[in-house]
Design an enzyme around this catalytic site. Structure first.
Site, PDB file in Angstrom:
ATOM      1  N   ASP A 263      38.150  43.625  43.424  1.00  0.00           N
ATOM      2  CA  ASP A 263      38.969  42.476  43.085  1.00  0.00           C
ATOM      3  C   ASP A 263      40.121  42.506  44.089  1.00  0.00           C
ATOM      4  OD1 ASP A 263      40.196  40.279  42.061  1.00  0.00           O
ATOM      5  OD2 ASP A 263      40.003  40.892  39.965  1.00  0.00           O
TER       6      ASP A 263
HETATM    7  C1  BGC Z   1      40.906  37.593  40.392  1.00  0.00           C
HETATM    8  C2  BGC Z   1      39.457  37.428  40.798  1.00  0.00           C
HETATM    9  C3  BGC Z   1      39.363  36.472  41.937  1.00  0.00           C
HETATM   10  C4  BGC Z   1      40.207  36.975  43.082  1.00  0.00           C
HETATM   11  C5  BGC Z   1      40.196  36.093  44.290  1.00  0.00           C
HETATM   12  C6  BGC Z   1      41.789  37.929  41.568  1.00  0.00           C
HETATM   13  O1  BGC Z   1      43.133  37.855  41.214  1.00  0.00           O
HETATM   14  O2  BGC Z   1      41.016  38.583  39.404  1.00  0.00           O
HETATM   15  O3  BGC Z   1      38.687  36.996  39.709  1.00  0.00           O
HETATM   16  O4  BGC Z   1      38.035  36.293  42.310  1.00  0.00           O
HETATM   17  O5  BGC Z   1      41.551  37.074  42.657  1.00  0.00           O
HETATM   18  O6  BGC Z   1      40.849  34.908  44.039  1.00  0.00           O
END
Ligand code: BGC
Length: 737
Positions: A263
């Protein structure tokens, strides 16, 4: 860089149309594994390491020298997100990145229809492909543990079996477009509060029986090409480089051959990231300007620091060989896949898919007559009403905005008010009724009490003169509502809606309440409101889907993918001290163990306000007696159960028939019953169909912590056939020998 790849290919073609001289890695008639091996053999160590980390907010590098293109990623999971700047979270403000917003995954789960999931995956895959994305960051399959989690709307509910069945077709159809699914957030990201560091502790049984099955199905049955590690820790180690869940379970037991992607900002340590199964590091902090290195992304854990450790022999070379192989495999499956279709955005087919998924996911929670022996309020009969008052911020709010990374820039968005006006014309009046402020990120927008009071007073005055009131309320995508990065602050409805509902009901008994949310809410007024609809977040065609169902053009057939506890303490996760939820800010223990959702309500005999699997229809279904093929079953046999189901009403409808199994006596505590099969059937008025389920020994197993294996224990079981987890229409006992 993609141009460089094309140039290399064109060069190869002009030299003899991918002839014998064509390098194996460029020849897509060769098996992927041979191409991976060949590409690896041509790469330097530096080039291999460069694959393992971001080179912008949403891309990772390829190998320009070899014409191997970079990987472009995008959120996910309800549509393809607008383009983001190279080095920061700002939107790039393109004019050609508007897309279709599909219903949120809670709504998809509420359809209980894998065909809807396939249509979803196909449509979103085509849009991602059109936008030239290689990896779509979704679907999300974390289990709904508590209604306080700000991100439940992105997931598929509280039951591991339902989430497993529903995520597979999404992934398969998406990937047919040469776009990888990135299943998230692996694992145990069941709340947003302290998500970056909270250390989740739970039993092996809860891990294997509740929280892992949907990820396992995504990998083993869906064939997902990538998976996203979550922010939290699991048993002391960050999930993005966690030996247990990545090395042992995902890559060992499940034989996952794809990539683990962090993530954004989920990596914390070079050594652990090197040896514990992480492949691509994304989103670690850099502002693109201040850094030790000339190219700031080289400061990532899996960039120069990793290269140095490899060169110094501090981590084995086998780690980079494995990571680079997986990333090349992902590139061959996506960015270098020349068989993939072109894709499309905002087609009639995509809008139709969005609308029909909405139609099938909307759940009719309650529909009782206002006066004894009268007809229920729904569907709304146009002939009966001259003045329909629509109330509520959510009737006009753009619910594609806010929520965090799932925010979408839509080309078209039909609001509930637009949808109802299209059906009931100028009979429809509108009053806002409550104000919810702007969808700010990181804090809530305060609405002055004077505004709250005057909006309510205006709506109540108009309601006095209306024949029917439709309140479209619920939560929204503001921070502390259904939004990433924070949990809800209260279980009850926000923005003064409880008071508004009571006040409207006080002046007009013909009150229909539509709740738009991805979460359960407390309903202190439930007995006074005759008709309640759970409308989720429905995306671009939301207003049309809602109007279809409210008007009766479509008969509702969705059922709840999670329980609605009457009060928060009735939810298993929230029934214990703070260590269970939300944790002590450092550590957390899942004290309800395997008793998540309806498993808790049933086993502890604490009825939910609306049960898992509940959903009404404008018709009624009569269930016949379930019949099993035998009274006993051995550990290598199967048992079939048949049930006749008849549409006993006067309109066509769809019914979801659910099969639960309960173990009468076991050496470990088991839930009173668990969902093991379901099917959705369409029935014309008077029509009857016989549904057949096949129960296998696997359906009876539990995870035995002493043996670290799934185990069968002989004894007496019961099969429950239900229209919901509590509306049980038939039971068959049997014995496992
Ligand atoms: C989120 C993810 C997301 C990523 C990219 C993170 O803050 O938890 O689900 O895909 O950001 O935007």
């Amino acid at each position: 860089m993609k141009n460089k790849f094309l140039a290399t290919l064109l060069f190869a073609c002009s030299m003899g149309t991918l002839s014998a001289q064509t390098p194996v890695y460029l020849d897509d008639s060769q098996p992927v594994e041979a191409r991976v091996k060949d590409a690896l053999s041509r790469m330097t160590l530096e080039e291999k390491v460069a694959l393992c980390h971001a080179q912008s907010k949403f891309s990772s590098a390829g190998v320009p020298r070899l014409g191997i293109p970079e990987l472009w990623m995008s959120d996910g999971p309800h549509g393809v997100r607008a383009e983001i700047n190279w080095n920061d979270w700002g939107y790039a403000n393109w004019t050609n990145d508007s897309i279709t917003a599909f219903p949120a995954l809670t709504c998809l789960a509420a359809t209980w229809n894998p065909e809807m999931s396939a249509r979803y995956g196909k449509a979103i895959g085509e849009e991602a492909r059109y936008r030239e994305k290689d990896v779509l960051l979704g679907p999300g399959v974390n289990i709904y543990r508590t209604p306080m989690n700000g991100r439940n709307f992105e997931y598929m509910g509280e039951d591991p079996y339902l989430a497993s069945i529903m995520c597979v077709p999404y992934i398969q159809e998406l990937q047919k477009n040469g776009v990888a699914a990135c299943v998230k957030h692996y694992a145990l990201n069941n709340q947003e509060l302290w998500r970056g560091h909270i250390d989740v502790n739970l039993s092996d049984r809860a891990l294997y029986e509740i929280y892992l099955p949907a990820f396992k199905a995504a990998v083993e049955q869906g064939g997902a090409w990538s998976i996203m590690g979550s922010y939290n820790k699991i048993r002391g180690q960050h999930a993005c480089h966690n030996d247990l869940i990545l090395n042992k379970i995902l890559k060992g037991d499940w034989k996952f051959d794809g990539c683990v992607i962090t993530d954004w900002g989920g990596a914390h340590d070079t050594y652990e990231a090197a040896v514990n199964g992480l492949d691509i590091e994304m989103g670690s902090y850099t502002n693109g300007l201040t850094s030790e290195s000339a190219f700031t992304y080289n400061d990532y854990y899996l960039a120069h620091p990793y290269l140095a450790m490899l060169k110094e022999g501090k981590v084995p070379m086998s780690t980079i060989e494995d990571k680079a192989s997986r990333i090349l495999r992902l590139i061959f499956r996506t960015a270098m896949n020349r068989q993939k279709p072109y894709g499309a955005v905002c087609t009639d087919e995509h809008y139709a898919a969005a609308r029909e998924i909405g139609n099938e996911g909307i759940v009719l929670l309650k529909n009782t007559p206002v006066v004894k022996k009268g007809a229920p309020l729904l569907p709304i009969d146009a002939a009966k009403y001259q003045n329909i008052l629509v109330v509520g911020d959510n009737a006009v709010r753009l619910l594609n905005q806010g929520g965090g990374s799932s925010e979408l820039k839509v080309k078209d968005m039909v609001s509930p008010l637009d949808g109802l006006r299209a059906v009931y014309g100028d009979k429809v009046q509108y009053a806002k009724g409550y104000a919810a402020g702007r969808p700010m990120y990181g804090r809530a927008d305060e609405v002055p009490q004077t505004v709250v009071d005057s909006l309510r007073a205006e709506a109540v005055e108009m309601a006095k003169k209306a024949d029917l009131v439709v309140l479209v309320g619920g939560l929204n995508k503001n921070h502390f509502q259904d939004c990433e990065g924070g949990d809800r602050l209260q279980y009850g409805l926000p923005f003064g809606q409880n008071e508004l509902i009571e006040a409207l009901q006080g002046v007009n008994k013909n009150l229909v309440l539509v709740l738009l949310s991805g979460n359960a809410v407390e309903m202190p007024w439930v007995a006074k409101v005759p008709a309640i609809v759970q409308g989720w977040y429905l995306g671009s065609m939301g207003g049309k889907s809602l109007a279809d169902v409210l008007s009766g053009a479509v008969n509702p057939s969705g059922k709840l993918p999670f329980s609605f506890p009457a009060k928060l303490a009735d939810c298993g996760a929230n029934a214990f001290d703070a260590l269970s939820y939300p944790g002590d800010s450092i550590k957390q223990v899942y004290k309800e163990d395997v008793l998540v959702g309806y498993r808790w309500h049933d086993t502890k005999k604490i009825p939910a306000l609306f049960s898992f699997g509940h959903g009404l229809s404008y018709t009624t279904f009569a269930y016949g007696k379930p019949v099993a093929s035998a009274k006993t079953m051995t550990t290598d046999e199967m048992l079939t159960v048949t049930i006749p189901v008849k549409n006993a009403g006067s309109v066509a409808g769809k019914e979801i028939i659910q099969l639960y199994v309960g173990d009468e006596k076991c050496s470990v505590l088991r839930p009173a019953k668990e969902l093991k099969h379901f099917t959705k059937i369409a029935l014309e008025p008077g029509e009857e169909k016989t549904v057949t389920f096949t129960l296998t020994p696997d359906d009876l197993k539990f995870y035995d912590e002493t043996a670290s294996a799934w185990t069968l224990e002989p004894g007496k079981f019961k099969i429950y056939i239900g229209a919901s987890s509590t509306d049980i229409r038939g039971m068959v006992p049997f014995e496992l020998k």
